[in-house]
Structure formats: structure tokens, C-alpha cells
Design a protein around this motif. Structure first.
Motif, short mmCIF file in Angstrom:
data_model
loop_
_atom_site.label_atom_id
_atom_site.label_comp_id
_atom_site.label_asym_id
_atom_site.label_seq_id
_atom_site.Cartn_x
_atom_site.Cartn_y
_atom_site.Cartn_z
N SER A 10 -13.71 -2.62 -8.37
CA SER A 10 -13.04 -3.83 -8.82
C SER A 10 -11.58 -3.46 -9.09
O SER A 10 -11.30 -2.62 -9.94
CB SER A 10 -13.70 -4.35 -10.11
OG SER A 10 -12.98 -5.46 -10.60
N SER A 11 -10.68 -4.10 -8.34
CA SER A 11 -9.25 -3.82 -8.50
C SER A 11 -8.61 -4.92 -9.34
O SER A 11 -8.66 -6.09 -8.96
CB SER A 11 -8.58 -3.78 -7.13
OG SER A 11 -9.15 -2.78 -6.33
N PRO A 12 -8.01 -4.56 -10.47
CA PRO A 12 -7.40 -5.57 -11.33
C PRO A 12 -6.13 -6.15 -10.72
O PRO A 12 -5.55 -5.54 -9.81
CB PRO A 12 -7.09 -4.81 -12.62
CG PRO A 12 -7.02 -3.37 -12.22
CD PRO A 12 -7.90 -3.21 -11.02
N PRO A 13 -5.68 -7.30 -11.21
CA PRO A 13 -4.41 -7.85 -10.74
C PRO A 13 -3.29 -6.85 -10.96
O PRO A 13 -3.32 -6.06 -11.91
CB PRO A 13 -4.20 -9.08 -11.62
CG PRO A 13 -5.52 -9.40 -12.20
CD PRO A 13 -6.29 -8.12 -12.26
N GLY A 14 -2.30 -6.87 -10.07
CA GLY A 14 -1.12 -6.03 -10.27
C GLY A 14 -1.24 -4.61 -9.78
O GLY A 14 -0.37 -3.79 -10.05
N LEU A 57 -8.30 2.59 -1.32
CA LEU A 57 -6.94 3.06 -1.52
C LEU A 57 -6.36 2.33 -2.71
O LEU A 57 -6.40 1.09 -2.76
CB LEU A 57 -6.09 2.77 -0.27
CG LEU A 57 -6.69 3.24 1.06
CD1 LEU A 57 -5.85 2.75 2.23
CD2 LEU A 57 -6.85 4.75 1.08
N ILE A 58 -5.82 3.05 -3.66
CA ILE A 58 -5.26 2.47 -4.88
C ILE A 58 -3.86 3.04 -5.09
O ILE A 58 -3.66 4.25 -5.02
CB ILE A 58 -6.14 2.80 -6.12
CG1 ILE A 58 -7.56 2.29 -5.93
CG2 ILE A 58 -5.51 2.27 -7.40
CD1 ILE A 58 -7.69 0.78 -5.82
N GLN A 59 -2.91 2.15 -5.33
CA GLN A 59 -1.53 2.57 -5.57
C GLN A 59 -0.91 1.71 -6.65
O GLN A 59 -1.02 0.49 -6.62
CB GLN A 59 -0.71 2.44 -4.28
CG GLN A 59 0.72 2.91 -4.42
CD GLN A 59 1.49 2.80 -3.10
OE1 GLN A 59 0.95 2.49 -2.06
NE2 GLN A 59 2.78 3.07 -3.17
N GLU A 60 -0.28 2.36 -7.61
CA GLU A 60 0.42 1.63 -8.66
C GLU A 60 1.75 1.09 -8.12
O GLU A 60 2.35 1.70 -7.23
CB GLU A 60 0.70 2.54 -9.85
CG GLU A 60 -0.56 2.98 -10.58
CD GLU A 60 -0.22 3.89 -11.73
OE1 GLU A 60 0.24 3.38 -12.77
OE2 GLU A 60 -0.41 5.11 -11.57
N VAL A 61 2.19 -0.03 -8.67
CA VAL A 61 3.50 -0.57 -8.32
C VAL A 61 4.55 0.47 -8.68
O VAL A 61 4.43 1.16 -9.69
CB VAL A 61 3.74 -1.91 -9.06
CG1 VAL A 61 5.16 -2.42 -8.82
CG2 VAL A 61 2.71 -2.94 -8.62
N ASP A 62 5.57 0.59 -7.85
CA ASP A 62 6.67 1.54 -8.06
C ASP A 62 6.23 3.00 -8.02
O ASP A 62 6.86 3.86 -8.63
CB ASP A 62 7.43 1.25 -9.37
CG ASP A 62 8.05 -0.13 -9.37
OD1 ASP A 62 8.50 -0.58 -8.29
OD2 ASP A 62 8.08 -0.76 -10.44
N SER A 63 5.17 3.28 -7.31
CA SER A 63 4.71 4.65 -7.12
C SER A 63 4.48 4.87 -5.63
O SER A 63 4.09 3.96 -4.91
CB SER A 63 3.40 4.90 -7.87
OG SER A 63 2.86 6.16 -7.53
#
Length: 175
Positions: free
Chosen positions: A118-122, A97-103
Motif C-alpha cells: 500500500s503506497s500512501p499519497p505523496g 519501486l518506491i521513491q521519495e519526492v526530491d530524492s
């Protein structure tokens, strides 16, 4: 300088037979939602929770553990602001599961055995075992002692984290 192989092994080898699954390290999440149940087995470093575990190889640059995710369970969306996090699927099939900040949009990426993300910081990341069998993953964090993760704004987990942070600050201020 000669290597004392017995000392080397004692310091740098972690054996499965000496480990046990820790179902309590993330129990606070499971208390909010039973689907957040999962267990961790640490090998290198203590991870973001920094639980006392004298049976791990001391970390110098990263942490490494395995995680058991029962069928139907979820590693909730969380964000590490300081490190990348890697999930390598050893057994089973899961949805990353991947979600951008403010989305509000949560993207799903299917991961099967021997797949890796690999999930980057932030970036918020999580794992959902939507299959019928338990999944086993290798989890790596890119620092010896990562910052504690945050959760999606307004979620029960983030409210609990904020409450605990205030309680911790009050305890520190009283000392």
C-alpha cells in the motif's frame, strides 16, 4: 424493502466474461518506452484515467482493477497526491519501486504471489516485472475519481504530462 436480485446483480456484479484487457489506456507511456506496456481490466470505477467504460460497477469509495504486466515490463514511477494505491500480486513476482519526492534513490521491494503493498499519497510508486512470466495484479485506488498522477520531475512522462496539461488549458481557455 425487498431486494430485486436481478437488478442487484446487474448493478453490483462484474464478471470476467464481460471484461476485456485494455492495452490502450496507458499506451501513451508505452510510446515513450516499450517497457511501459501493460493492460488494465476495470471492475469498480474508472480509475485516475476515467476512461469511458460503461461495463464497470459504479464506484462509491474506491476503484478496483486488474493489471497485466508482461515479463520485463515496468509500471513507471508515478505519484498520486490524493490517494493511497494498493498493488496485490495475484500471479508472478515483481519488484515494487518506491521513491521519495526530491530524492534520486529508488528502493526496491520484492513482492511474490499474494503479497501486497500500500503506497500512501505523496510517494512515487511503480512496479517492475523482472521475471520471465507475465504478472497479474489487483490494483486499488482510494477514491472514486483520483487526481491524475504526476511523474518524476524531469522524466519524459512528466514532460508529456505538463505538455498535455498546457494543451488542455489552452483548449478550455478558447471555449
Amino acid at each position: 424493502m425487498a431486494i430485486d436480485i436481478k437488478e442487484f446483480e446487474k448493478k453490483h456484479v462484474a464478471r470476467l466474461q464481460d471484461r476485456s484487457l485494455d492495452w490502450n489506456v496507458l499506451k501513451f507511456q508505452e510510446e515513450i518506452d516499450p517497457r511501459f506496456k501493460r493492460a488494465q481490466m476495470r471492475y469498480i470505477g474508472r480509475g485516475a484515467t476515467a476512461n469511458a467504460d460503461s461495463n464497470v460497477i459504479a464506484a462509491e469509495h474506491f476503484t478496483l482493477s486488474t493489471m497485466v504486466l508482461p515479463a520485463g515490463c515496468i509500471g513507471p514511477l508515478h505519484l498520486h497526491d490524493d490517494v493511497e494505491e494498493v498493488f496485490f500480486i495475484i500471479k508472478g513476482s515483481v519488484k515494487a519501486l518506491i521513491q521519495e519526492v526530491d530524492s534520486d534513490e529508488v528502493h526496491e521491494i520484492r513482492l511474490n504471489e499474494r503479497d501486497c503493498i500500500s503506497s500512501p499519497p505523496g510517494v512515487y510508486r511503480g512496479i517492475h516485472n523482472d521475471g520471465d512470466e507475465e504478472a497479474l495484479m489487483l490494483v486499488m485506488l482510494g477514491a472514486v475519481k483520483p487526481n491524475l498522477p504526476t511523474y518524476v520531475k524531469g522524466s519524459e512522462l512528466e514532460e508529456l504530462r505538463l505538455q498535455r496539461a498546457k494543451e488542455r488549458e489552452a483548449i478550455i481557455a478558447d471555449k
